[in-house]
Scaffold this motif. Structure first.
Motif, PDB file in Angstrom:
ATOM      1  N   SER A  46      14.003   0.585   5.232  1.00  0.00           N
ATOM      2  CA  SER A  46      12.741  -0.047   5.315  1.00  0.00           C
ATOM      3  C   SER A  46      11.678   0.915   5.397  1.00  0.00           C
ATOM      4  O   SER A  46      10.230  -0.209   5.576  1.00  0.00           O
ATOM      5  CB  SER A  46      13.330   0.333   7.250  1.00  0.00           C
ATOM      6  OG  SER A  46      13.480   1.225   8.006  1.00  0.00           O
ATOM      7  N   ASN A  47      11.415   2.282   5.540  1.00  0.00           N
ATOM      8  CA  ASN A  47      10.102   2.735   5.154  1.00  0.00           C
ATOM      9  C   ASN A  47       9.605   2.276   3.961  1.00  0.00           C
ATOM     10  O   ASN A  47       8.378   1.814   3.893  1.00  0.00           O
ATOM     11  CB  ASN A  47      10.021   4.309   4.999  1.00  0.00           C
ATOM     12  CG  ASN A  47      10.445   4.954   6.089  1.00  0.00           C
ATOM     13  OD1 ASN A  47      10.072   4.035   7.085  1.00  0.00           O
ATOM     14  ND2 ASN A  47      10.915   6.418   5.727  1.00  0.00           N
ATOM     15  N   ALA A  48      10.309   2.057   2.485  1.00  0.00           N
ATOM     16  CA  ALA A  48       9.859   2.165   1.539  1.00  0.00           C
ATOM     17  C   ALA A  48       9.677   0.201   1.459  1.00  0.00           C
ATOM     18  O   ALA A  48       8.132  -0.238   1.159  1.00  0.00           O
ATOM     19  CB  ALA A  48      11.307   1.625   0.864  1.00  0.00           C
ATOM     20  N   CYS A  49      10.153  -0.895   2.254  1.00  0.00           N
ATOM     21  CA  CYS A  49      10.021  -1.726   2.473  1.00  0.00           C
ATOM     22  C   CYS A  49       8.572  -2.158   3.555  1.00  0.00           C
ATOM     23  O   CYS A  49       7.681  -3.145   2.687  1.00  0.00           O
ATOM     24  CB  CYS A  49      11.190  -2.707   4.003  1.00  0.00           C
ATOM     25  SG  CYS A  49      12.308  -2.741   3.236  1.00  0.00           S
ATOM     26  N   GLU A  50       8.019  -1.431   4.095  1.00  0.00           N
ATOM     27  CA  GLU A  50       7.020  -1.651   5.114  1.00  0.00           C
ATOM     28  C   GLU A  50       6.282  -1.340   3.987  1.00  0.00           C
ATOM     29  O   GLU A  50       4.809  -1.854   3.566  1.00  0.00           O
ATOM     30  CB  GLU A  50       6.979   0.029   5.719  1.00  0.00           C
ATOM     31  CG  GLU A  50       8.041  -0.788   7.071  1.00  0.00           C
ATOM     32  CD  GLU A  50       7.501  -1.476   7.803  1.00  0.00           C
ATOM     33  OE1 GLU A  50       5.889  -1.822   7.829  1.00  0.00           O
ATOM     34  OE2 GLU A  50       8.424  -2.703   9.073  1.00  0.00           O
ATOM     35  N   ARG A  51       6.277   0.017   2.900  1.00  0.00           N
ATOM     36  CA  ARG A  51       5.434   0.315   2.152  1.00  0.00           C
ATOM     37  C   ARG A  51       5.064  -0.637   1.805  1.00  0.00           C
ATOM     38  O   ARG A  51       3.570  -1.259   0.959  1.00  0.00           O
ATOM     39  CB  ARG A  51       5.750   1.571   1.058  1.00  0.00           C
ATOM     40  CG  ARG A  51       5.612   2.808   2.481  1.00  0.00           C
ATOM     41  CD  ARG A  51       6.175   4.352   1.375  1.00  0.00           C
ATOM     42  NE  ARG A  51       5.266   4.380   0.430  1.00  0.00           N
ATOM     43  CZ  ARG A  51       5.661   4.660  -1.182  1.00  0.00           C
ATOM     44  NH1 ARG A  51       7.328   4.920  -1.580  1.00  0.00           N
ATOM     45  NH2 ARG A  51       5.539   4.481  -2.175  1.00  0.00           N
ATOM     46  N   ILE A  52       6.278  -1.565   0.917  1.00  0.00           N
ATOM     47  CA  ILE A  52       5.453  -2.213  -0.173  1.00  0.00           C
ATOM     48  C   ILE A  52       4.624  -3.741   0.466  1.00  0.00           C
ATOM     49  O   ILE A  52       4.314  -4.375  -0.013  1.00  0.00           O
ATOM     50  CB  ILE A  52       7.173  -2.859  -1.165  1.00  0.00           C
ATOM     51  CG1 ILE A  52       7.847  -1.937  -1.424  1.00  0.00           C
ATOM     52  CG2 ILE A  52       6.844  -4.257  -2.125  1.00  0.00           C
ATOM     53  CD1 ILE A  52       8.604  -2.084  -1.940  1.00  0.00           C
ATOM     54  N   ILE A  53       5.307  -3.859   1.946  1.00  0.00           N
ATOM     55  CA  ILE A  53       4.705  -5.219   2.443  1.00  0.00           C
ATOM     56  C   ILE A  53       3.093  -4.798   2.898  1.00  0.00           C
ATOM     57  O   ILE A  53       2.002  -5.801   2.441  1.00  0.00           O
ATOM     58  CB  ILE A  53       5.805  -5.959   3.916  1.00  0.00           C
ATOM     59  CG1 ILE A  53       7.197  -5.778   3.320  1.00  0.00           C
ATOM     60  CG2 ILE A  53       4.772  -6.337   4.053  1.00  0.00           C
ATOM     61  CD1 ILE A  53       7.585  -5.948   4.967  1.00  0.00           C
ATOM     62  N   ASN A  54       2.700  -3.561   3.331  1.00  0.00           N
ATOM     63  CA  ASN A  54       1.297  -2.994   3.036  1.00  0.00           C
ATOM     64  C   ASN A  54       0.664  -3.429   1.949  1.00  0.00           C
ATOM     65  O   ASN A  54      -0.528  -3.971   2.088  1.00  0.00           O
ATOM     66  CB  ASN A  54       1.230  -1.208   3.878  1.00  0.00           C
ATOM     67  CG  ASN A  54       1.472  -1.745   5.285  1.00  0.00           C
ATOM     68  OD1 ASN A  54       1.703  -2.767   5.572  1.00  0.00           O
ATOM     69  ND2 ASN A  54       2.461  -0.406   5.801  1.00  0.00           N
TER      70      ASN A  54
END
Length: 67
Positions: A46-54
């Motif tokens: 989820s951390n990687a997903c959040e980084r990509i989305i940001n």
């Protein structure tokens, strides 16, 4: 957010983005990203997903060049 919600958001935001280059710049494995997008939940956290989305949300949107 659930993994499916992350997938939907990533799909929406990355529609016109060369993801392989973006992921390389972010030092995120593109093979893990594409496996995640294909349904393998454990390939991307989820951390990687959040980084990509940001990062995708901060990208400028190019206007249509209608002259």
């Amino acid at each position: 957010m659930t993994k499916e919600e992350y997938r939907n958001e990533l799909k929406r935001l990355s529609a016109y983005v060369a993801m392989k280059e973006l992921l390389r710049d972010m030092e995120i494995s593109s093979s893990n990203y594409y496996a995640f997008m294909a349904g393998e939940d454990r390939r991307l956290g989820s951390n990687a997903c959040e980084r990509i989305i940001n990062v995708l949300m901060q990208r400028p949107i190019s206007p249509d060049n209608k002259e």
